[in-house]
Motif scaffolding. Structure first.
Motif, mmCIF file in Angstrom:
data_model
loop_
_atom_site.group_PDB
_atom_site.id
_atom_site.type_symbol
_atom_site.label_atom_id
_atom_site.label_comp_id
_atom_site.label_asym_id
_atom_site.label_seq_id
_atom_site.Cartn_x
_atom_site.Cartn_y
_atom_site.Cartn_z
ATOM 1 N N ASP A 119 0.838 -1.203 0.000
ATOM 2 C CA ASP A 119 0.000 0.000 0.000
ATOM 3 C C ASP A 119 0.870 1.247 0.000
ATOM 4 O OD1 ASP A 119 -2.360 -1.440 0.003
ATOM 5 O OD2 ASP A 119 -2.817 -1.065 2.116
ATOM 6 N N HIS A 120 1.919 1.222 0.804
ATOM 7 C CA HIS A 120 2.816 2.382 0.890
ATOM 8 C C HIS A 120 3.494 2.648 -0.461
ATOM 9 C CE1 HIS A 120 5.493 5.331 2.668
ATOM 10 N NE2 HIS A 120 6.519 4.686 2.152
ATOM 11 N N ASP A 123 0.894 4.196 -2.731
ATOM 12 C CA ASP A 123 0.611 5.585 -2.353
ATOM 13 C C ASP A 123 1.727 6.516 -2.807
ATOM 14 O OD1 ASP A 123 -1.732 4.670 -1.229
ATOM 15 O OD2 ASP A 123 -1.018 4.798 0.843
ATOM 16 N N THR A 135 -11.329 8.379 -5.680
ATOM 17 C CA THR A 135 -11.392 6.917 -5.811
ATOM 18 C C THR A 135 -10.076 6.241 -5.424
ATOM 19 O OG1 THR A 135 -10.771 6.929 -8.154
ATOM 20 C CG2 THR A 135 -13.130 7.076 -7.638
ATOM 21 N N TYR A 136 -9.310 6.866 -4.581
ATOM 22 C CA TYR A 136 -7.981 6.369 -4.237
ATOM 23 C C TYR A 136 -7.986 4.954 -3.669
ATOM 24 C CZ TYR A 136 -6.722 11.251 -4.894
ATOM 25 O OH TYR A 136 -6.548 12.496 -5.420
ATOM 26 N N SER A 137 -8.940 4.607 -2.821
ATOM 27 C CA SER A 137 -8.952 3.256 -2.246
ATOM 28 C C SER A 137 -9.247 2.224 -3.335
ATOM 29 C CB SER A 137 -9.949 3.149 -1.094
ATOM 30 O OG SER A 137 -11.263 3.397 -1.538
ATOM 31 N N ARG A 138 -10.105 2.558 -4.291
ATOM 32 C CA ARG A 138 -10.377 1.625 -5.392
ATOM 33 C C ARG A 138 -9.172 1.532 -6.329
ATOM 34 N NH1 ARG A 138 -16.046 4.057 -5.823
ATOM 35 N NH2 ARG A 138 -15.331 4.975 -7.768
ATOM 36 N N ARG A 140 -6.024 1.830 -5.426
ATOM 37 C CA ARG A 140 -5.058 0.980 -4.716
ATOM 38 C C ARG A 140 -5.465 -0.496 -4.833
ATOM 39 N NH1 ARG A 140 -5.589 2.392 0.522
ATOM 40 N NH2 ARG A 140 -4.425 4.309 0.224
ATOM 41 N N LYS A 141 -6.738 -0.779 -4.623
ATOM 42 C CA LYS A 141 -7.239 -2.151 -4.701
ATOM 43 C C LYS A 141 -7.043 -2.722 -6.117
ATOM 44 C CE LYS A 141 -11.356 -4.856 -3.555
ATOM 45 N NZ LYS A 141 -12.739 -4.798 -3.071
ATOM 46 N N HIS A 144 -3.381 -3.615 -6.722
ATOM 47 C CA HIS A 144 -3.065 -4.907 -6.090
ATOM 48 C C HIS A 144 -3.611 -6.065 -6.928
ATOM 49 C CE1 HIS A 144 -1.091 -3.734 -2.399
ATOM 50 N NE2 HIS A 144 -2.082 -2.927 -2.062
#
Length: 153
Positions: A119-120, A123, A135-138, A140-141, A144
């Motif tokens: 994650d780091h 980011d 939509t940053y969390s999406r 990142r997901k 991954h």
């Protein structure tokens, strides 16, 4: 005339050498996937690859791209089947979608350089790309998920 290699195709353009690469892509070559956001390299919407590195095309002079390898969002994959594009769709990342060509291009460099980002790592690599919809969390997901897809080919 300036010789360009855009998405593995040769182009000759008769433009001012100081013209931003973004305007050559959009206005001269009609490759409109690369977006204009801020014009000062702060938002990342105009990100393309120049010899494999993510650059902001709004502040990159076309003369810098002469005889170099440029990849735009249109050239990321032939059939929209890059792992990132698949992950973006599966996670349903875009809201308005305006920033996502730049997001994808930055993420592609990240995954090429680091096939298993934390994650780091994500980011840090994506910090230069702004998403007004948040939509940053999406994102990142999806990065991954794309890493998993690439690692399980």
């Amino acid at each position: 005339m300036i010789s360009l290699n855009i998405n593995q195709k040769a182009h000759e353009v008769d433009v001012d050498p100081d013209m931003p690469l973004l305007w050559v892509l959009r206005d001269v070559l009609n490759l409109t996937g690369t977006k204009y956001g801020c014009g000062v390299a702060q938002c990342g919407a105009c990100t393309v690859h120049l010899n494999g590195e993510a650059v902001r095309s709004c502040v990159t002079k076309v003369s810098r791209a002469a005889e170099q390898k440029v990849i735009t969002i249109e050239g990321l994959s032939e059939n929209n089947d890059h792992a990132l594009q698949k992950a973006w769709q599966e996670i349903d990342v875009p809201q308005c979608g305006y920033c996502h060509s730049g997001q994808l291009m930055s993420a592609a460099v990240l995954l090429r350089e680091n096939p298993n980002p934390t994650d780091h790592d994500i980011d840090l690599a994506m910090s230069g790309n702004i998403c007004r919809c948040g939509t940053y969390s999406r994102i990142r997901k999806a990065i991954h998920l794309a890493a998993e897809m690439q690692n399980h080919k």
